[in-house]
Design a protein around this motif. Structure first.
Motif, PDB file in Angstrom:
ATOM      1  N   THR A   1      -1.906   9.122  -2.838  1.00  0.00           N
ATOM      2  CA  THR A   1      -2.674   9.870  -3.838  1.00  0.00           C
ATOM      3  C   THR A   1      -2.186  10.989  -4.420  1.00  0.00           C
ATOM      4  O   THR A   1      -2.599  11.842  -5.262  1.00  0.00           O
ATOM      5  CB  THR A   1      -3.697  10.348  -2.620  1.00  0.00           C
ATOM      6  OG1 THR A   1      -3.183  11.078  -1.661  1.00  0.00           O
ATOM      7  CG2 THR A   1      -4.738   9.308  -2.112  1.00  0.00           C
TER       8      THR A   1
ATOM      9  N   GLU B   1       1.077  -1.198  -0.079  1.00  0.00           N
ATOM     10  CA  GLU B   1       0.021   0.189   0.042  1.00  0.00           C
ATOM     11  C   GLU B   1       0.792   1.348  -0.169  1.00  0.00           C
ATOM     12  O   GLU B   1       0.259   2.335  -0.290  1.00  0.00           O
ATOM     13  CB  GLU B   1      -1.085  -0.118   1.105  1.00  0.00           C
ATOM     14  CG  GLU B   1      -0.402   0.111   2.493  1.00  0.00           C
ATOM     15  CD  GLU B   1      -0.431  -1.562   3.243  1.00  0.00           C
ATOM     16  OE1 GLU B   1      -0.031  -1.661   4.223  1.00  0.00           O
ATOM     17  OE2 GLU B   1      -0.188  -2.489   2.244  1.00  0.00           O
TER      18      GLU B   1
ATOM     19  N   TRP C   1       0.487   1.529  -4.055  1.00  0.00           N
ATOM     20  CA  TRP C   1      -0.901   1.663  -4.498  1.00  0.00           C
ATOM     21  C   TRP C   1      -1.930   2.380  -3.728  1.00  0.00           C
ATOM     22  O   TRP C   1      -2.813   2.704  -4.340  1.00  0.00           O
ATOM     23  CB  TRP C   1      -1.351   0.212  -4.624  1.00  0.00           C
ATOM     24  CG  TRP C   1      -0.399  -0.635  -5.342  1.00  0.00           C
ATOM     25  CD1 TRP C   1       0.414  -1.732  -5.145  1.00  0.00           C
ATOM     26  CD2 TRP C   1      -0.111  -0.163  -7.110  1.00  0.00           C
ATOM     27  NE1 TRP C   1       1.307  -2.043  -6.211  1.00  0.00           N
ATOM     28  CE2 TRP C   1       1.016  -1.075  -7.357  1.00  0.00           C
ATOM     29  CE3 TRP C   1      -0.418   0.811  -7.630  1.00  0.00           C
ATOM     30  CZ2 TRP C   1       1.553  -1.230  -8.403  1.00  0.00           C
ATOM     31  CZ3 TRP C   1       0.387   0.718  -9.239  1.00  0.00           C
ATOM     32  CH2 TRP C   1       1.257  -0.212  -9.506  1.00  0.00           C
ATOM     33  N   GLU C   2      -1.601   3.068  -2.490  1.00  0.00           N
ATOM     34  CA  GLU C   2      -2.617   3.658  -2.053  1.00  0.00           C
ATOM     35  C   GLU C   2      -2.041   5.341  -1.610  1.00  0.00           C
ATOM     36  O   GLU C   2      -2.989   6.177  -1.188  1.00  0.00           O
ATOM     37  CB  GLU C   2      -2.794   3.307  -0.400  1.00  0.00           C
ATOM     38  CG  GLU C   2      -3.635   1.829  -0.554  1.00  0.00           C
ATOM     39  CD  GLU C   2      -3.836   1.334   0.951  1.00  0.00           C
ATOM     40  OE1 GLU C   2      -3.722   2.209   1.973  1.00  0.00           O
ATOM     41  OE2 GLU C   2      -4.315   0.141   1.276  1.00  0.00           O
TER      42      GLU C   2
END
Length: 249
Positions: free
Chosen positions: A82, A76, A79-80
């Motif tokens: 922002t 993450e 891929w997390e």
């Protein structure tokens, strides 16, 4: 001292130069009292014969009882995200260890039996750390054993403990590193003035490193010499020392 045990006192494994630290006459004495100096190491403070003997003891008695550390980078963290260039990396590491938190752990029982636990609790170990720190250190310091094999490492971290009232203003670590001849290289990289510009080898047969924590640092993956991966390991015997509380006026 018995051939199959660690000495009762840390000073018994020191070289002539190491004993100068205890005597207060070595150039490293008081080095970490300077807030600009966060890390110091030397490869001549442990007696060479003692280093070989103690490494063999660890291989023979403690290797099978180690607890594995395997903390990969969480997916993450990519891929997390922002925002571009907003990476946040938690500490990732791979190594083996003995924690001294529980006396019933197999590694702790073995460490007691071979005298390692007592040596890491000896007054000469605290005196040695205090000489490098340049200030008095508290009783009841932390102990740990680490073992790095091929590919083992510790990712970037700073060892800051803001929720620990005694440790959040800083503390001292002393690491005794015993590397096998089959280790090709392993490096400790640390930050100075906000950049990872400093790098020192920790792959010598016997290295003593002193840390004035917290600061950013990491340990590169251990590399074995060709064809010798099975015997390539680096043991680290460490103590974590809090500063002694100031006396009330």
């Amino acid at each position: 001292m018995p051939a199959d045990r660690f000495p009762a006192e840390f000073e018994d494994i020191l070289s002539r130069q190491g004993r100068r630290v205890l005597a207060g006459t070595h150039p490293l004495c008081g080095a970490l009292a300077d807030p600009r100096r966060r890390f110091e190491s030397a490869a001549d403070l442990i007696d060479a014969r003692q280093a070989r003997r103690l490494r063999a003891l660890l291989d023979r008695h403690l290797l099978a009882a180690l607890e594995r550390i395997d903390r990969p980078i969480p997916p993450e963290t990519i891929w997390e995200m922002t925002d571009d260039y907003a990476e946040m990396l938690p500490k990732a590491a791979r190594a083996s260890t003995v924690y001294f938190d529980s006396p019933q752990e197999p590694g702790v029982r073995i460490a007691r039996r071979i005298g390692l636990a007592a040596m890491l609790r000896s007054e000469s170990f605290r005196a040695f750390a205090a000489a490098l720190a340049g200030r008095k250190l508290a009783e009841g310091w932390g102990r740990q054993v680490l073992c790095y094999g091929p590919g083992d490492y510790a990712g970037p971290h700073n060892d800051h403990h803001p929720r620990n009232r005694r440790a959040r203003a800083g503390y001292v670590d002393v690491h005794v590193s015993l590397a096998a001849p089959s280790v090709a290289h392993q490096w400790l990289v640390y930050a100075r003035a906000g950049h990872f510009t400093e790098m020192v080898s920790v792959a010598a047969p016997a290295t003593v490193s002193a840390y004035r924590l917290p600061f950013w640092h990491y340990v590169t993956p251990l590399a074995a010499r060709p064809g010798r991966a099975g015997a390539a390991r680096r043991w680290v015997l460490l103590g974590t020392f809090l500063y002694a509380a100031p006396r009330a006026p």
